[in-house]
Design a protein around this motif. Sequence first.
Motif, PDB file in Angstrom:
ATOM      1  N   SER A 308       0.828  -1.205   0.000  1.00 32.91           N
ATOM      2  CA  SER A 308       0.000   0.000   0.000  1.00 32.91           C
ATOM      3  C   SER A 308       0.864   1.258   0.000  1.00 32.91           C
ATOM      4  N   GLY A 309       0.482   2.211  -0.855  1.00 36.37           N
ATOM      5  CA  GLY A 309       1.147   3.505  -0.881  1.00 36.37           C
ATOM      6  C   GLY A 309       2.413   3.575  -1.711  1.00 36.37           C
ATOM      7  N   ARG A 310       2.900   2.447  -2.229  1.00 47.09           N
ATOM      8  CA  ARG A 310       4.140   2.465  -3.021  1.00 47.09           C
ATOM      9  C   ARG A 310       3.862   3.014  -4.418  1.00 47.09           C
ATOM     10  N   LYS A 311       4.877   3.675  -4.964  1.00 47.64           N
ATOM     11  CA  LYS A 311       4.793   4.197  -6.333  1.00 47.64           C
ATOM     12  C   LYS A 311       5.938   3.576  -7.128  1.00 47.64           C
ATOM     13  N   ILE A 312       5.579   2.716  -8.075  1.00 49.26           N
ATOM     14  CA  ILE A 312       6.551   1.866  -8.759  1.00 49.26           C
ATOM     15  C   ILE A 312       6.617   2.234 -10.236  1.00 49.26           C
ATOM     16  N   GLY A 313       7.814   2.531 -10.715  1.00 51.50           N
ATOM     17  CA  GLY A 313       8.028   2.779 -12.135  1.00 51.50           C
ATOM     18  C   GLY A 313       8.473   1.507 -12.829  1.00 51.50           C
ATOM     19  N   VAL A 314       7.864   1.204 -13.980  1.00 54.66           N
ATOM     20  CA  VAL A 314       8.243   0.028 -14.777  1.00 54.66           C
ATOM     21  C   VAL A 314       8.990   0.544 -15.996  1.00 54.66           C
ATOM     22  N   ILE A 315      10.264   0.193 -16.118  1.00 56.61           N
ATOM     23  CA  ILE A 315      11.117   0.806 -17.136  1.00 56.61           C
ATOM     24  C   ILE A 315      11.861  -0.262 -17.937  1.00 56.61           C
ATOM     25  N   GLY A 316      12.259   0.113 -19.154  1.00 49.89           N
ATOM     26  CA  GLY A 316      13.023  -0.787 -20.011  1.00 49.89           C
ATOM     27  C   GLY A 316      12.765  -0.480 -21.470  1.00 49.89           C
ATOM     28  N   ARG A 317      13.485  -1.161 -22.334  1.00 53.14           N
ATOM     29  CA  ARG A 317      13.315  -0.952 -23.773  1.00 53.14           C
ATOM     30  C   ARG A 317      11.952  -1.463 -24.238  1.00 53.14           C
ATOM     31  N   ASN A 318      11.490  -0.941 -25.364  1.00 48.13           N
ATOM     32  CA  ASN A 318      10.222  -1.379 -25.942  1.00 48.13           C
ATOM     33  C   ASN A 318      10.303  -2.842 -26.374  1.00 48.13           C
ATOM     34  N   GLY A 319       9.169  -3.523 -26.303  1.00 42.32           N
ATOM     35  CA  GLY A 319       9.101  -4.902 -26.772  1.00 42.32           C
ATOM     36  C   GLY A 319       9.615  -5.929 -25.795  1.00 42.32           C
ATOM     37  N   LYS A 320       9.956  -5.524 -24.577  1.00 41.90           N
ATOM     38  CA  LYS A 320      10.523  -6.458 -23.606  1.00 41.90           C
ATOM     39  C   LYS A 320       9.479  -7.038 -22.658  1.00 41.90           C
ATOM     40  N   GLY A 321       8.236  -6.502 -22.692  1.00 32.77           N
ATOM     41  CA  GLY A 321       7.188  -7.111 -21.877  1.00 32.77           C
ATOM     42  C   GLY A 321       6.603  -6.221 -20.803  1.00 32.77           C
ATOM     43  N   LYS A 322       6.878  -4.905 -20.832  1.00 38.15           N
ATOM     44  CA  LYS A 322       6.377  -4.012 -19.775  1.00 38.15           C
ATOM     45  C   LYS A 322       4.849  -3.947 -19.789  1.00 38.15           C
ATOM     46  N   THR A 323       4.263  -3.723 -20.968  1.00 39.10           N
ATOM     47  CA  THR A 323       2.808  -3.648 -21.070  1.00 39.10           C
ATOM     48  C   THR A 323       2.177  -4.993 -20.718  1.00 39.10           C
ATOM     49  N   THR A 324       2.791  -6.073 -21.140  1.00 37.76           N
ATOM     50  CA  THR A 324       2.282  -7.409 -20.811  1.00 37.76           C
ATOM     51  C   THR A 324       2.265  -7.622 -19.308  1.00 37.76           C
ATOM     52  N   LEU A 325       3.317  -7.200 -18.615  1.00 36.30           N
ATOM     53  CA  LEU A 325       3.363  -7.340 -17.160  1.00 36.30           C
ATOM     54  C   LEU A 325       2.221  -6.569 -16.500  1.00 36.30           C
ATOM     55  N   LEU A 326       1.961  -5.343 -16.966  1.00 37.80           N
ATOM     56  CA  LEU A 326       0.866  -4.559 -16.401  1.00 37.80           C
ATOM     57  C   LEU A 326      -0.477  -5.248 -16.629  1.00 37.80           C
ATOM     58  N   ARG A 327      -0.660  -5.842 -17.797  1.00 33.49           N
ATOM     59  CA  ARG A 327      -1.921  -6.526 -18.095  1.00 33.49           C
ATOM     60  C   ARG A 327      -2.079  -7.777 -17.225  1.00 33.49           C
ATOM     61  N   LEU A 328      -0.976  -8.434 -16.926  1.00 33.48           N
ATOM     62  CA  LEU A 328      -1.026  -9.583 -16.011  1.00 33.48           C
ATOM     63  C   LEU A 328      -1.412  -9.138 -14.606  1.00 33.48           C
TER      64      LEU A 328
END
Length: 616
Positions: A308-328
């Motif tokens: 609770s209360g954490r603010k997490i940035g998801v970073i990395g090159r395109n095509g590596k799975g960032k959007t997929t991780l968020l959808r999971l």
Amino acid sequence: MISVDNISKSYGDHVLFDEVSFKINPKERVGFVGRNGHGKTTLFRILMGKERPDSGTVLIPKLYRIAYVEQEFDFTESTVLLEGMKHLPANQRDHHWKVERILTGLGFSAEDMKQNPLDFSGGYQVRLNLAKILVSDPDMLLLDEPTNYLDIASIRWIQRFLASWPRELVLITHDRGFMDSVITHTMGIHRKKIRKIAGNTEKFYTQIAQDEAIYEKTRVNDEKKRKEIELFISRFRAKARLANMVQSRVKTLAKMSQKDRLEKIRQLEFSFSSKPFSGKQMLRAEHIDFSYDPTQPLIRDFSCAIESGRKIGVIGRNGKGKTTLLRLLAGTLQPQSGKITVNPGVAMGVYEQTNIQTLIPQHTIEEEIWTVNHRIERQAVRNICGAMLFEGDDALKKIDVLSGGEKSRVMLGKILLTPCNLLILDEPTNHLDMDACDALLEALDSFDGALIMVTHNEMFLHALADSLIVFQDDRIEHFDGTYQRFLDTIGWAEEVRTGGSQPSAETLPVIKTSKKGQRKIRSELIAAKSRELKPLETAMAEIENRIVADEETMSTLSLAIQEAAQSGEGARIAALSKELAACQDRMEEAFNKLDVLSRQYEEKKAFFETQLSDAA
């Protein structure tokens, strides 16, 4: 040098800019700001000769080459490298290394350069078009949102590339931090006029605010004086002995120009509704795997816990799975192995880039936002529309006539309608202008719940993230620390390998491992921090006080010039104008000094905070 003189442009009754003039001088790198839809891209098209102004002239020297990134693709070569080399100057036709350097910086691997350009996604094809103009050595670069299709590593590379660009550059971007790191001047469309100053965006907006404050003070004083003169005339008009004085005031009144009240500019102001959450852990992912292609694993054995209360940035090159991780994590996709457990008290607000496609074209903005919860009263929905800058009849516009930025605001409006305690956002700044990004940053900073956000905007990462999920070198790792700490301790692999902007070992003090040694070095660092930062704080405070004093002086002088003009005192006007010009020069110098000192202060402060953290 390009000179624009008194140009105007409108579409029907919609005026973009009216009789504006400016110059782009040699070696100036200009950041171009203004709201979406106010004419920035149109002005670029005028400079390129693709549109004509309604009136006025644009003077461009003969043989002066202006380059602009095209959104259309016309690839004729068999490989990415050959396509890039096609635009090298005639005397550099075999300089393939130059093209390779730029393509690598923009995220193309050595294998990618051997492939056909038509095999790549639209985002990578735009990158190739960008590479083609960068290698062509034009006299002027016109860049309209060049970071939209770039990942964070490529953005950091092009930022360094443009900061050393030796010729002219005009840049449009919603990323304030990126713009400020590149430009020497800021130019903006404001109230259908164009203003240009030396300095960054903060200085530009500060100057605009000062000018409007002076205008409003002058307008109020003029109005007060006008009423006093009118009262004198009406009171003493019938008195013969005061006829001369009355007549004098009648003439003064006739000469006075009446200033219009400035129209209030709507600002995007909103906040996310926070739903209370009493627990500690909101979501837990355990050993999850996911892949679209069995031969190419995308997410492997990833685990994390969202508190609770954490603010997490998801970073990395395109095509590596960032959007997929968020959808999971959001539950839109299910992992192929592993488990994701969500606390029953969690209420999610999810923003995905692809969700814009889910908007129903035939709906009005009001109807679309209302689909989230039909039990909410219409006025509450209208309030959300107004917060997203869709006021009055604008809320009745159909979705299918909206721009990308307007659709993004509709998506944000839908999230605002339902209280939540976990926001999952995938590149929410895409399609938003700089003002909207500032409002979003402020709203996210004030949000009490947890945040998981994919973004390539480093200003957001620096301001918000207290931990990171990092996609790098075919691994996904959780980094418990700020983005600055990540840059200082790990950094981007490409920059480490190529000697980019990572701190060198020689510049960092050695942190001893014994507790006694740690206490000693910590004490030394605290003393050094005070020694280094105190003089800078004092100097900045002195300059800020001088600026405040000069602002008051400028306001007083402006009013005095108005009074002298009304009295016809030419000599006094000349003397006051000279004082005003000198005061403006002093303020310009003060702002430049303050900017330099502020940068030094922030760099030293970040350095010492990192070292103190390491010594803890």
